[in-house]
Motif scaffolding. Structure first.
Motif, PDB file in Angstrom:
ATOM      1  N   GLN A   9      20.253  52.846  17.570  1.00 45.21           N
ATOM      2  CA  GLN A   9      21.082  53.216  16.716  1.00 45.21           C
ATOM      3  C   GLN A   9      21.203  54.913  17.015  1.00 45.21           C
ATOM      4  N   LEU A  10      22.272  55.206  17.745  1.00 47.42           N
ATOM      5  CA  LEU A  10      22.313  56.738  17.980  1.00 47.42           C
ATOM      6  C   LEU A  10      23.297  57.170  17.430  1.00 47.42           C
ATOM      7  N   SER A  11      24.354  56.556  16.643  1.00 51.04           N
ATOM      8  CA  SER A  11      25.501  57.008  15.955  1.00 51.04           C
ATOM      9  C   SER A  11      25.234  57.117  14.486  1.00 51.04           C
ATOM     10  N   ALA A  12      26.115  58.150  13.959  1.00 49.08           N
ATOM     11  CA  ALA A  12      25.672  58.197  12.395  1.00 49.08           C
ATOM     12  C   ALA A  12      26.287  57.054  11.743  1.00 49.08           C
ATOM     13  N   THR A  13      25.322  57.073  10.518  1.00 50.70           N
ATOM     14  CA  THR A  13      25.830  55.934   9.641  1.00 50.70           C
ATOM     15  C   THR A  13      26.708  56.777   8.219  1.00 50.70           C
ATOM     16  N   THR A  14      27.843  56.520   8.158  1.00 50.10           N
ATOM     17  CA  THR A  14      28.699  56.985   7.402  1.00 50.10           C
ATOM     18  C   THR A  14      28.363  57.016   5.795  1.00 50.10           C
ATOM     19  N   LEU A 144      16.863  55.061   7.080  1.00 44.55           N
ATOM     20  CA  LEU A 144      18.108  55.681   6.273  1.00 44.55           C
ATOM     21  C   LEU A 144      19.192  55.543   7.341  1.00 44.55           C
ATOM     22  N   GLY A 145      19.092  55.785   8.326  1.00 43.41           N
ATOM     23  CA  GLY A 145      20.458  56.020   9.253  1.00 43.41           C
ATOM     24  C   GLY A 145      20.611  57.494   9.229  1.00 43.41           C
ATOM     25  N   LEU A 146      21.612  57.573  10.046  1.00 40.24           N
ATOM     26  CA  LEU A 146      21.891  59.518  10.165  1.00 40.24           C
ATOM     27  C   LEU A 146      23.166  59.633   9.268  1.00 40.24           C
ATOM     28  N   THR A 147      22.856  60.726   8.351  1.00 39.97           N
ATOM     29  CA  THR A 147      24.069  61.187   7.578  1.00 39.97           C
ATOM     30  C   THR A 147      24.688  62.186   8.307  1.00 39.97           C
ATOM     31  N   ARG A 148      23.908  63.386   8.966  1.00 43.83           N
ATOM     32  CA  ARG A 148      24.831  64.256   9.765  1.00 43.83           C
ATOM     33  C   ARG A 148      23.256  65.363  10.137  1.00 43.83           C
ATOM     34  N   ASN A 149      23.822  65.938  11.476  1.00 44.50           N
ATOM     35  CA  ASN A 149      22.833  66.891  11.643  1.00 44.50           C
ATOM     36  C   ASN A 149      23.152  68.133  10.843  1.00 44.50           C
TER      37      ASN A 149
END
Length: 375
Positions: A9-14, A144-149
């Motif tokens: 999983q490299l893309s953001a979780t919206t 958690l997944g990624l929200t943002r940088n």
């Protein structure tokens, strides 16, 4: 151990609309700071005054900038020092010398940082992303997944606030200064390369353009993003590199650390060795010891063999007792197994030290940061 593959999983979780953080003084280079203050109708030297207040006096409060006219203070701070972080909860452990702070960002994204005071140093563990997109299976942040940088200023603000609290004597032990910063909080630092390097440059720049820290006291961790590791080696800033390995064999590591399917164990270790060759800085190998998963004697031997095969004097291994996370099926290794693991690494000539973990009772230790509101 299940052989079920774990999706990388490299893309953001919206998680709702996210915007770009407002421009902050820290995001600007020294020349850009001069341009910004002159664009506001102020004299160029005001940029140096602002930098001195922020990086030396550790304040962004206009009321404390008494060497500036009141009208100038309000204009400059109003435009160049937007509030990026709001502390919403603080938890302490170890007699108050470990402090975990939950911050809400301008768009209500959440991150945590952990300040640790020891007898001879003070260390801040900073977050570089809200969440994380790399999905390491034993890490609360990774789930958690990624929200943002985060922006450079959002990271540096964590550092300034910790340094301010230490200087003000708010942490037991009396007033002191921040000596070490480790990028081991929420997120994969090298997946937010530009902002992290911007932060590093602010940390090591001499006053008044930065905090004047030693690059040797700044640690950047990674799960093994090889192209970014090689890029870091060419920056000419000899920070400490910490490689989170957690398994010496690809089959297991690909399950624990999904990025291994892109850059495998040997790729990561070769890059780590290249970092040492370029900088002369010994690399740290981080290895969370998980009971009956990666703590086998043969895995200690395999790790020792792989590290020793790449030479001597270039690496130090830090086994870390696994810190518990909610709902995890895994636990820390038995102490006797831990000791055997360390002994086998040392038998291969690998300097090895069990990592001192602090803050586990407030979910502030390695792998535990989840930015939860209630604990």
């Amino acid at each position: 151990m299940s052989a079920t593959p774990v999706r990388l999983q490299l893309s953001a979780t919206t998680r709702g609309a996210r915007g770009k953080p407002p421009r902050h003084f820290v995001d600007l280079t020294p020349q850009e700071r001069v341009e910004a203050v002159t664009a506001l109708g102020e004299k160029p030297f005001r940029a140096k005054q602002l930098a001195t207040h922020y990086f030396t006096h550790l304040t962004n409060d206009p009321e404390k900038m008494t060497d500036l006219p009141k009208a100038s203070r309000d204009v400059l701070t109003g435009d160049l020092f937007p509030q990026l972080l709001t502390a919403t909860r603080t938890l302490t452990a170890d007699g108050g010398t470990t402090v975990k702070t939950l911050y809400h960002l301008f768009d209500d994204a959440k991150v945590e940082s952990v300040l640790m005071r020891y007898a001879n140093r003070t260390t801040l563990c900073v977050s570089s992303q809200a969440g994380c997109g790399l999905a390491c299976s034993f890490c609360a942040t990774g789930q958690l997944g990624l929200t943002r940088n985060l922006s450079t200023a959002e990271i540096v603000e964590q550092v300034r606030e910790a340094a301010r609290a230490l200087a003000a004597g708010e942490v037991p032990g009396g007033a002191t200064r921040l000596t070490n910063v480790v990028f081991m909080g929420m997120g994969e630092p090298l997946a937010n390369y530009k902002a992290v390097m911007g932060t590093v440059r602010r940390l090591v720049a001499p006053a008044p353009d930065g905090l004047g820290m030693s690059a040797r006291n700044v640690t950047v961790s990674t799960v093994g993003m090889v192209p970014a590791m090689d890029k870091l080696a060419g920056e000419g800033i000899p920070v400490t590199l910490a490689l989170s390995l957690h398994a010496p064999d690809d089959e297991l590591r690909s399950e624990l650390v999904p990025v291994n399917t892109r850059w495998d164990v040997d790729d990561a270790l070769d890059s780590a060795r290249r970092y040492f060759d370029a900088t002369g800085r010994r690399v740290s190998i981080e290895y969370a010891l998980i009971r009956d998963v990666n703590d086998h004697a043969w895995r200690a031997d395999l790790l020792g063999e792989k590290l020793a095969a790449r030479g001597t004097g270039w690496v130090h291994c830090n086994p870390i007792p696994l810190n518990p996370t909610p709902g995890s099926r895994w636990t820390a290794s038995d102490p006797a197994v831990e000791r055997e693991f360390v002994a086998r690494l040392r038998a291969h000539g690998i300097p090895t030290t069990i990592r001192d973990t602090r803050g586990s009772d407030i979910d502030g230790a390695c792998g535990q940061l989840a930015a939860e509101e209630d604990q």
